[in-house]
Design a protein around this motif. Structure first.
Motif, PDB file in Angstrom:
ATOM      1  N   SER A  95     -10.906  -1.402 -11.694  1.00 49.35           N
ATOM      2  CA  SER A  95     -10.746  -1.433 -10.199  1.00 49.35           C
ATOM      3  C   SER A  95     -11.295  -0.135  -9.540  1.00 49.35           C
ATOM      4  N   ASP A  96     -11.601   0.905 -10.206  1.00 44.41           N
ATOM      5  CA  ASP A  96     -12.096   1.947  -9.884  1.00 44.41           C
ATOM      6  C   ASP A  96     -11.259   2.832  -8.895  1.00 44.41           C
ATOM      7  N   THR A  97      -9.895   2.502  -9.399  1.00 46.58           N
ATOM      8  CA  THR A  97      -8.676   3.442  -8.642  1.00 46.58           C
ATOM      9  C   THR A  97      -8.808   4.761  -8.685  1.00 46.58           C
ATOM     10  N   PRO A  98      -8.564   5.588  -7.787  1.00 45.04           N
ATOM     11  CA  PRO A  98      -8.149   7.033  -7.942  1.00 45.04           C
ATOM     12  C   PRO A  98      -7.476   7.317  -9.074  1.00 45.04           C
ATOM     13  N   LEU A  99      -7.894   8.294  -9.918  1.00 45.29           N
ATOM     14  CA  LEU A  99      -7.429   8.397 -11.473  1.00 45.29           C
ATOM     15  C   LEU A  99      -5.699   8.876 -10.914  1.00 45.29           C
ATOM     16  N   VAL A 100      -5.537   9.995 -10.402  1.00 42.63           N
ATOM     17  CA  VAL A 100      -4.242  10.587 -10.238  1.00 42.63           C
ATOM     18  C   VAL A 100      -3.198   9.521  -9.498  1.00 42.63           C
ATOM     19  N   PHE A 101      -3.752   8.691  -8.561  1.00 43.66           N
ATOM     20  CA  PHE A 101      -2.988   7.504  -7.809  1.00 43.66           C
ATOM     21  C   PHE A 101      -2.491   6.687  -8.837  1.00 43.66           C
ATOM     22  N   GLY A 102      -3.622   6.098  -9.556  1.00 46.83           N
ATOM     23  CA  GLY A 102      -3.455   4.871 -10.512  1.00 46.83           C
ATOM     24  C   GLY A 102      -2.537   5.224 -11.710  1.00 46.83           C
ATOM     25  N   SER A 103      -2.796   6.499 -12.047  1.00 47.12           N
ATOM     26  CA  SER A 103      -2.024   6.902 -13.217  1.00 47.12           C
ATOM     27  C   SER A 103      -0.520   7.061 -12.765  1.00 47.12           C
ATOM     28  N   ALA A 104      -0.379   7.490 -11.501  1.00 42.65           N
ATOM     29  CA  ALA A 104       1.028   7.659 -10.843  1.00 42.65           C
ATOM     30  C   ALA A 104       1.792   6.354 -10.769  1.00 42.65           C
ATOM     31  N   VAL A 105       0.865   5.271 -10.433  1.00 40.53           N
ATOM     32  CA  VAL A 105       1.410   3.826 -10.291  1.00 40.53           C
ATOM     33  C   VAL A 105       1.611   3.172 -11.425  1.00 40.53           C
ATOM     34  N   ALA A 106       0.958   3.556 -12.472  1.00 38.30           N
ATOM     35  CA  ALA A 106       1.167   2.750 -13.830  1.00 38.30           C
ATOM     36  C   ALA A 106       2.421   3.543 -14.416  1.00 38.30           C
ATOM     37  N   ALA A 107       2.533   4.797 -14.360  1.00 37.69           N
ATOM     38  CA  ALA A 107       3.680   5.544 -14.821  1.00 37.69           C
ATOM     39  C   ALA A 107       4.879   5.052 -14.212  1.00 37.69           C
ATOM     40  N   LEU A 108       5.092   4.935 -13.061  1.00 39.28           N
ATOM     41  CA  LEU A 108       6.186   4.384 -12.206  1.00 39.28           C
ATOM     42  C   LEU A 108       6.436   2.899 -12.719  1.00 39.28           C
ATOM     43  N   ALA A 109       5.591   2.086 -12.944  1.00 34.04           N
ATOM     44  CA  ALA A 109       5.669   0.824 -13.245  1.00 34.04           C
ATOM     45  C   ALA A 109       6.354   0.826 -14.856  1.00 34.04           C
TER      46      ALA A 109
END
Length: 478
Positions: free
Chosen positions: A61-75
């Protein structure tokens, strides 16, 4: 046969020395041993797959790495913060998994409101959270499918232990492998051997017993001996085992979705929601039933007309059979079915009384001579019930509900059995997917009462799916 193959009755409660001296765990099938070894890998495998899929979605999805990683970590934290507790037998509930996904989504939504997170990233968030949820749900379903029989250690009075052993005897989902008998001094625990249960009498022995017998779940049965202190100490003893703890008994007839926990007046409460759904939920169910019935009638129109023609050609009489049944709150209505018997079926019923194979209340004969040739096929496939869709459209029945009863049956109902009339009768229901004519009257009533008290829309969907399987297999249909 060796001495290890023989179960020797204990004249007293077992002690830690007994465990060291040769009281062996029952032998299990090799496939069962493999499943139990895999249990240790459930958490790392599932967690790894969830993280990998979330990162894959992030990249695609070409999500910004930092943001996407934070969301994935929270999930991942929301779903797996409980560690091994997350993958213990029976846990977690799929509904709880889906609800938990609201945490990272809400966090991102708050960030958007505060202007910290761009609104364009909401869809990316949903994809990442959805990926974790898919793995969590799939993992739960897979674990339940391969987990095999759950091994139980029951805690309660000797009488309660014996009842539990009887209750779960022959159950392919649960097996009582041991017990902690409390509350009665001087009781010979070897008496429980006749129920196939080895028993101990000291709380301090539970940890060793659980490990020796490889128990999955420690089940407490409420009684005088089961105090808050006992529950607390038992939890301590289970901390270094793979077993979890549960309580059964008082709420056996209440579905989990009706139970909430709360802290009140320095005590923990189990809050039981009302068995009567809100007016909104009842209205939604009624509307969905009627709309779905209209759609199903439209799709089944030509096949239904064809079957009606076959009924008329096969035997003398009308294609549609009409009969008075009792519905919601005891109101009677005319129920429609495709005729499967001779037109004089009711007249000759008395002559066949000695052939009754029913459950004592319902008149049933497996090879009923009154059934026509076309009727046998229609009954076997349950297609004779299709005209009841018209009863649903008219608001007299539901797609899912208790079996519609005859007036003469209702006249014999006890006050408890009249509870079946608290909801609209259904074309299908728990009774149909659990055996239909093969069920005893007591079991039929139990299933109908459970539905009347605990129904919800998602349960109706699941019953509908199980109905398709029951119809294909023709279980209890005659």
């Amino acid at each position: 046969m060796t001495s290890q193959d023989v179960v020797v009755p204990l004249p007293r409660a077992a002690t830690p020395n007994d465990f060291a001296g040769g009281i062996e765990a029952p032998r299990t099938h090799p496939a069962e041993r493999v499943r139990r070894r895999l249990r240790e890998w459930y958490l790392p495998i599932e967690l790894g797959l969830a993280a990998a899929l979330a990162l894959t979605v992030l990249v695609i999805s070409d999500t910004p790495l930092v943001f996407g990683s934070a969301v994935a970590a929270l999930a991942l934290v929301v779903n797996y913060h409980a560690g091994r507790e997350t993958v213990r037998p029976g846990l977690p509930h799929i509904g709880r998994i889906l609800k938990d996904q609201g945490v990272p989504v809400t966090a991102v939504a708050v960030g958007m409101v505060l202007g910290i997170v761009p609104g364009t990233l909401l869809s990316d968030t949903l994809w990442i959270v959805g990926a974790v949820a898919v793995v969590a749900v799939a993992g739960t379903v897979a674990r339940r499918a391969v987990s095999g029989q759950m091994r139980l250690l029951v805690v309660g009075s000797p009488a309660d232990v014996a009842k539990s052993a009887t209750r779960w005897a022959g159950d392919n989902r649960a097996k009582v492998v041991g017990a902690l008998a409390l509350g009665e001094e001087g009781v010979d625990l070897s008496d429980l051997d006749s129920f196939g249960v080895r028993a101990i009498g000291q709380l301090d022995e539970v940890e060793q017993w659980v490990q020796r017998w490889d128990a999955d779940l420690v089940v407490l049965i409420p009684g005088d001996a089961i105090t808050a202190d006992v529950v607390q100490r038992l939890a301590w003893h289970l901390e270094d085992t793979h077993a979890s703890m549960a309580v059964t008994g008082l709420l056996d007839k209440v579905a989990p979705h009706r139970i909430d926990t709360a802290r009140f007046a320095d005590g923990t409460l189990l809050h039981v929601r009302s068995s009567k759904r809100s007016a909104f939920v009842r209205t939604v169910k009624h509307a969905v039933d009627r709309l779905a019935a209209v759609a199903l009638l439209a799709m089944a129109g030509i096949p239904l007309l064809t079957m009606m023609a076959l009924v008329r050609l096969d035997s003398r009489g009308p294609a549609i059979f009409k009969q008075t049944r009792v519905g919601l709150d005891g109101k009677t209505f005319t129920m429609y079915k495709l005729r499967t018997m001779r037109v004089d079926a009711e007249k000759v019923k008395a002559e066949l009384a000695t052939m009754d194979e029913g459950n004592g209340v319902l008149f049933k004969i497996r090879d009923d001579p009154r059934v026509t040739r076309a009727g046998r096929l229609l009954r076997k496939t349950s297609l004779d019930e299709l005209p009841q869709l018209m009863n649903v459209v008219l608001g007299q029945m539901s797609l899912v509900g208790p079996r519609p009863a005859l007036p003469e049956e209702v006249a014999k109902y006890t006050p408890t059995e009249r509870r079946r009339l608290a909801v609209r009768p259904g074309i299908t229901g728990l009774w149909q997917v659990s055996g239909r004519s093969n069920l005893s009257w007591e079991r039929s009533v139990e299933l109908d009462l459970h539905y009347a008290d605990n129904w919800r829309l998602t349960s109706d969907v699941l019953i509908g799916l199980r109905t398709a399987d029951a119809v294909v297999r023709s279980r209890g249909a005659y």
